[in-house]
Design a protein around this motif. Structure first.
Motif, short mmCIF file in Angstrom:
data_model
loop_
_atom_site.label_atom_id
_atom_site.label_comp_id
_atom_site.label_asym_id
_atom_site.label_seq_id
_atom_site.Cartn_x
_atom_site.Cartn_y
_atom_site.Cartn_z
N ALA A 225 6.01 -2.75 2.82
CA ALA A 225 7.35 -2.18 2.98
C ALA A 225 8.16 -2.95 4.01
CB ALA A 225 7.25 -0.71 3.38
N ALA A 228 9.08 -6.50 2.63
CA ALA A 228 10.13 -6.40 1.60
C ALA A 228 11.47 -6.07 2.25
CB ALA A 228 9.76 -5.34 0.57
N GLY A 229 11.48 -5.17 3.24
CA GLY A 229 12.72 -4.82 3.91
C GLY A 229 13.31 -5.98 4.70
N ARG A 285 7.53 -0.72 -6.58
CA ARG A 285 7.22 -2.15 -6.59
C ARG A 285 8.03 -2.88 -7.65
NH1 ARG A 285 2.69 0.75 -6.13
NH2 ARG A 285 1.55 0.64 -4.16
N MET A 288 11.53 -3.35 -6.39
CA MET A 288 11.62 -4.39 -5.36
C MET A 288 11.56 -5.78 -6.00
SD MET A 288 9.58 -3.07 -1.97
CE MET A 288 8.42 -1.90 -2.66
N MET A 325 15.81 -3.67 -3.35
CA MET A 325 14.67 -4.00 -2.49
C MET A 325 14.59 -3.08 -1.28
SD MET A 325 14.30 -8.18 -2.35
CE MET A 325 12.70 -8.07 -1.54
N SER A 328 13.87 0.76 -2.07
CA SER A 328 12.47 0.87 -2.50
C SER A 328 11.52 0.67 -1.33
CB SER A 328 12.18 -0.14 -3.61
OG SER A 328 13.01 0.07 -4.73
N ALA A 329 11.84 -0.28 -0.45
CA ALA A 329 11.00 -0.51 0.72
C ALA A 329 11.00 0.71 1.64
CB ALA A 329 11.49 -1.75 1.49
N THR A 330 12.14 1.36 1.79
CA THR A 330 12.22 2.57 2.62
C THR A 330 11.38 3.69 2.02
OG1 THR A 330 14.45 1.98 3.35
CG2 THR A 330 13.78 4.26 3.64
N ASN A 349 9.13 -0.39 12.17
CA ASN A 349 9.66 -1.03 10.96
C ASN A 349 11.04 -1.63 11.23
OD1 ASN A 349 9.80 -1.29 7.81
ND2 ASN A 349 11.68 -0.23 8.39
N ALA A 387 7.42 -12.31 -0.39
CA ALA A 387 7.50 -10.86 -0.48
C ALA A 387 6.89 -10.35 -1.78
CB ALA A 387 8.96 -10.41 -0.37
N LEU A 391 3.64 -7.77 -2.28
CA LEU A 391 3.71 -6.55 -3.08
C LEU A 391 2.56 -6.49 -4.08
CD1 LEU A 391 7.54 -6.26 -3.80
CD2 LEU A 391 6.14 -4.69 -2.45
#
Length: 405
Positions: A225, A228-229, A285, A288, A325, A328-330, A349, A387, A391
């Motif tokens: 996460a 990706a963020g 996923r 993202m 992205m 979804s990461a959150t 984070n 990234a 994932l």
């Protein structure tokens, strides 16, 4: 089995939850308005006030550094005083930032202008927790949609922010942008009014033996996460920050740059109306991965030409890719911690994510000045590939992990 497990939710509690989410939606919109306007102005003002062209994006870099540095204190503030008080502190910091921006423009002082970036960054850093507050007031089945909806709030500022810039930047000549900052200083006041009537969950009880932060950030879901963020936000910020500069070098004026940033901001936040549903249908996923592909598409479009519509198309792809992205990461991050760990995990984070964003803001002006627009766009491809690889790794680890009895 608990007798209440299958009872329908209390309609009044559900209505109160929805009202709270909508209040968070408008607060997020208001706090984002100053940032959207700042994106359209910052590099141009920095280019005018600084003696070195490579320092044009320094104010935005200072702002993102302040966002990073505010993340840990914000977590402590929320844990001790609660969400509402913390958000009010952020609104006050944003007001101070806009007033310092105005003072820097009025006095032609680059240092004072950068000081405004520091206060604005603190306000923006605290405002990042609106999405976490949404995940806390919503039940698990509604969580992705609540996060997505609150992150859609800035669609209002995406429309209003650049319009404010275009209509006010030359109203107090020779002090370009002075009226704009004075107007933006008043926006967080409305946020304070909304927060005064908002009921948010109390801080979680403090753990007698706190989970080591190293253990939290080592969890595969946290790693996936956070990476990706940071890739989503870092790639977006690297290209977005340099866009007004590149447009200026191509002969476009302030209004054209503000319009492109407006299209970009709309693309960042408008998908939030349906991103939550897409996540529920296709999974975090896959969304993202789709966002990473769109971000790479932005780099490709930017290499094809430098007309107004090339800039628009590239930044629209960049905005939608960021949304898919980052939302979804959150949502994935919310699966990486227990309730008592949430403040520390969220702060860690955001420290990681916005530390990367601060670096891209520093690098954006330098890379653009030294290497050019084409290489700046190509620089986002390797992090996107990394990234996606993480994932896939996290997905494999989660499948192999033993299931609880």
């Amino acid at each position: 089995m608990d007798a209440t497990a299958h009872t329908s939710p209390d309609p009044r509690a559900e209505a109160a939850m929805r009202i709270t989410v909508w209040r968070l939606f408008f607060c997020q919109a208001l706090m984002q308005a100053t940032v959207v306007g700042q994106v359209a102005m910052s590099a141009l003002i920095g280019h005018t006030l600084s003696a070195n062209a490579a320092l044009a994006t320094l104010p935005m870099a200072v702002q993102m550094t302040a966002v990073m540095l505010a993340s840990i204190p914000a977590g402590i503030l929320f844990a001790r005083l609660g969400r509402r008080t913390g958000f009010m502190v952020g609104a006050v910091a944003s007001i101070c930032g806009s007033l310092l921006f105005a003072a820097g423009v009025y006095g032609g002082n680059f240092f004072v202008y950068c000081m405004g970036s520091a206060f604005a960054g603190v306000g923006f850093g605290i405002a990042q927790h609106y999405r976490f507050a949404a995940s806390e007031v919503a039940p698990p089945a509604f969580r992705a949609r609540a996060i997505s909806l609150v992150m859609t709030g800035p669609i209002l500022s995406a429309i209003a922010g650049p319009e404010i810039v275009k209509r006010t930047y030359d109203l107090a000549l020779p002090y370009l942008f002075l009226p704009t900052y004075l107007i933006l200083a008043a926006v967080p006041l409305v946020c304070l009014v909304l927060l005064a009537g908002t009921i948010l969950p109390p801080p979680p009880p403090r753990q007698k033996v706190a989970t080591p932060i190293g253990e939290i950030i080592a969890r595969p879901s946290f790693v996936a996460a956070a990476v990706a963020g940071l890739v989503a936000y870092g790639a977006m910020n690297l290209i977005m920050t340099a866009t007004p500069l590149e447009m200026m070098l191509c002969g476009f004026g302030v209004s054209a740059s503000a319009s492109v940033i407006q299209w970009h901001a709309v693309a960042m936040f408008a998908p939030g109306f349906f991103t939550g549903r897409l996540i529920n249908r296709f999974g975090m996923r896959r969304m993202m991965m789709a966002g990473a592909v769109l971000t790479a598409g932005c780099a490709l479009v930017s290499l094809l030409g430098e007309t107004f519509w090339h800039f628009v198309a590239g930044l629209v792809l960049l905005g939608v890719g960021w949304n898919w992205m980052f939302v979804s990461a959150t949502a994935l991050l919310a699966t990486a911690y227990e309730p008592a760990e949430r403040m520390r995990a969220q702060a860690a984070n955001d420290f990681i994510v916005f530390g990367t964003v601060a670096c891209t803001a520093f690098l954006s002006g330098f890379v653009h000045a030294q290497l050019g627009w084409a290489l700046l766009n190509l620089a986002v491809i390797p992090p996107l590939v990394a990234a996606l690889a993480l994932l896939l790794w996290q997905q494999r680890v989660s499948r192999l992990a033993p299931r609880p009895a």
